[in-house]
Design a protein around this motif. Structure first.
Motif, mmCIF file in Angstrom:
data_model
loop_
_atom_site.group_PDB
_atom_site.id
_atom_site.type_symbol
_atom_site.label_atom_id
_atom_site.label_comp_id
_atom_site.label_asym_id
_atom_site.label_seq_id
_atom_site.Cartn_x
_atom_site.Cartn_y
_atom_site.Cartn_z
ATOM 1 N N PRO A 63 0.840 -1.195 0.000
ATOM 2 C CA PRO A 63 0.000 0.000 0.000
ATOM 3 C C PRO A 63 0.884 1.258 0.000
ATOM 4 O O PRO A 63 1.915 1.290 0.673
ATOM 5 N N LYS A 64 0.461 2.242 -0.766
ATOM 6 C CA LYS A 64 1.252 3.461 -0.915
ATOM 7 C C LYS A 64 0.396 4.673 -0.557
ATOM 8 O O LYS A 64 -0.769 4.746 -0.925
ATOM 9 N N HIS A 65 1.019 5.616 0.155
ATOM 10 C CA HIS A 65 0.381 6.890 0.503
ATOM 11 C C HIS A 65 1.213 7.970 -0.181
ATOM 12 O O HIS A 65 2.429 8.032 0.011
ATOM 13 N N VAL A 66 0.564 8.807 -0.988
ATOM 14 C CA VAL A 66 1.269 9.774 -1.815
ATOM 15 C C VAL A 66 0.898 11.192 -1.393
ATOM 16 O O VAL A 66 -0.275 11.566 -1.380
ATOM 17 N N VAL A 67 1.934 11.957 -1.040
ATOM 18 C CA VAL A 67 1.764 13.365 -0.670
ATOM 19 C C VAL A 67 2.003 14.195 -1.929
ATOM 20 O O VAL A 67 3.091 14.147 -2.502
ATOM 21 N N SER A 68 0.972 14.918 -2.368
ATOM 22 C CA SER A 68 1.106 15.733 -3.573
ATOM 23 C C SER A 68 0.043 16.823 -3.584
ATOM 24 O O SER A 68 -1.110 16.570 -3.249
ATOM 25 N N ASN A 69 0.476 17.995 -3.995
ATOM 26 C CA ASN A 69 -0.464 19.096 -4.209
ATOM 27 C C ASN A 69 -0.856 19.215 -5.674
ATOM 28 O O ASN A 69 -1.704 20.033 -6.026
ATOM 29 N N THR A 70 -0.225 18.399 -6.531
ATOM 30 C CA THR A 70 -0.479 18.520 -7.964
ATOM 31 C C THR A 70 -1.219 17.322 -8.555
ATOM 32 O O THR A 70 -1.922 17.481 -9.548
ATOM 33 N N LEU A 71 -1.070 16.154 -7.974
ATOM 34 C CA LEU A 71 -1.781 14.989 -8.489
ATOM 35 C C LEU A 71 -3.239 15.026 -8.047
ATOM 36 O O LEU A 71 -3.530 15.351 -6.898
ATOM 37 N N GLU A 72 -4.134 14.685 -8.960
ATOM 38 C CA GLU A 72 -5.555 14.629 -8.617
ATOM 39 C C GLU A 72 -5.982 13.217 -8.252
ATOM 40 O O GLU A 72 -6.982 13.027 -7.557
ATOM 41 N N SER A 73 -5.225 12.234 -8.731
ATOM 42 C CA SER A 73 -5.535 10.842 -8.408
ATOM 43 C C SER A 73 -4.267 10.012 -8.530
ATOM 44 O O SER A 73 -3.302 10.419 -9.181
ATOM 45 N N VAL A 74 -4.287 8.858 -7.897
ATOM 46 C CA VAL A 74 -3.181 7.905 -7.973
ATOM 47 C C VAL A 74 -3.776 6.510 -8.101
ATOM 48 O O VAL A 74 -4.945 6.288 -7.793
ATOM 49 N N ASP A 75 -2.958 5.592 -8.573
ATOM 50 C CA ASP A 75 -3.354 4.190 -8.600
ATOM 51 C C ASP A 75 -2.153 3.393 -8.107
ATOM 52 O O ASP A 75 -1.353 3.909 -7.354
ATOM 53 N N TRP A 76 -1.996 2.167 -8.511
ATOM 54 C CA TRP A 76 -0.888 1.314 -8.086
ATOM 55 C C TRP A 76 -0.965 1.076 -6.576
ATOM 56 O O TRP A 76 -0.014 1.226 -5.847
ATOM 57 N N ASN A 77 -2.190 0.717 -6.134
ATOM 58 C CA ASN A 77 -2.417 0.419 -4.722
ATOM 59 C C ASN A 77 -2.071 1.622 -3.845
ATOM 60 O O ASN A 77 -1.445 1.475 -2.796
ATOM 61 N N ALA A 78 -2.461 2.810 -4.310
ATOM 62 C CA ALA A 78 -2.079 4.044 -3.634
ATOM 63 C C ALA A 78 -3.286 4.923 -3.335
ATOM 64 O O ALA A 78 -4.341 4.792 -3.966
ATOM 65 N N GLU A 79 -3.084 5.797 -2.367
ATOM 66 C CA GLU A 79 -4.080 6.830 -2.061
ATOM 67 C C GLU A 79 -3.352 8.138 -1.803
ATOM 68 O O GLU A 79 -2.204 8.152 -1.352
ATOM 69 N N LEU A 80 -4.038 9.232 -2.114
ATOM 70 C CA LEU A 80 -3.467 10.557 -1.867
ATOM 71 C C LEU A 80 -3.602 10.926 -0.396
ATOM 72 O O LEU A 80 -4.631 10.656 0.231
ATOM 73 N N VAL A 81 -2.555 11.547 0.130
ATOM 74 C CA VAL A 81 -2.586 12.089 1.487
ATOM 75 C C VAL A 81 -3.075 13.525 1.369
ATOM 76 O O VAL A 81 -2.529 14.312 0.596
ATOM 77 N N THR A 82 -4.126 13.845 2.104
ATOM 78 C CA THR A 82 -4.706 15.183 2.010
ATOM 79 C C THR A 82 -4.672 15.866 3.376
ATOM 80 O O THR A 82 -4.517 15.217 4.408
#
Length: 186
Positions: A83-102
């Motif tokens: 599982p991946k948690h992605v910190v980004s202010n520019t991505l609107e979505s992610v995949d590859w077993n990932a979720e955006l950190v908001t």
């Protein structure tokens, strides 16, 4: 509480750029695979997420690419399913077993750390700097390679306050690289 661990390759002059010539050999890849298996999830910024996805995501064909050595596949498989948690202010979505950190980085990472499990792994350059400044990293592992890069982004460059660390483990590799694990002195 899950510990947050930061591990990265670094040259003698502190360069942490992935193209600085510190590609792991079979022994080091085994080390990195074991490190990955110590975590329940990874935390990446956008740049690292996209770089890791480009290199280590299982292709749609289900077959690993020809450039990948047999001894790299266990790492690829471990990261691919993690599982991946992605910190980004520019991505609107992610995949590859990932979720955006908001929301607040500090609050979001504290929530992730409060979940049960073995640990979180953070990679990259910019995000770990922010997390170190917030005092959220519980363990640092630096694999120091016998190489002077002479240029590139530097390890935790721009840290607001010095980090006092205690050595908790040390391992030497046949390549001359040395992995040193530290915990913050509290």
């Amino acid at each position: 509480m899950r510990p947050l661990r930061y591990a990265i390759n670094v040259t003698l002059d502190g360069c942490v750029h992935h193209e600085a010539g510190v590609a792991p050999d079979e022994e080091l890849m085994g080390f990195w695979t074991a490190e990955m298996q110590r975590a329940d999830a990874v935390l990446y910024g956008r740049t690292t997420y996209e770089m890791m996805q480009g290199a280590w995501r299982r292709p749609a064909s289900g077959q690993w690419p020809d450039w990948m050595d047999e001894w790299e596949i266990p790492f690829a498989e471990a990261l691919d399913r993690m599982p991946k948690h992605v910190v980004s202010n520019t991505l609107e979505s992610v995949d590859w077993n990932a979720e955006l950190v908001t929301g607040s980085l500090s609050d979001a990472v504290r929530r992730l750390k409060d979940q049960p499990g073995e640990g979180l792994s953070v990679g990259g350059v910019t995000l770990p700097l922010a997390l170190a400044d917030l005092g959220l990293i519980d363990e640092y592992t630096f694999v120091v390679h016998p190489l002077v890069a002479g240029h590139g982004p530097r390890l935790l460059d721009g840290l607001n306050e010095p980090l006092e660390l205690d050595v908790v483990d040390r391992r030497e590799f046949g390549s001359g690289a040395v992995a040193v694990t530290y915990r913050p002195r509290r």
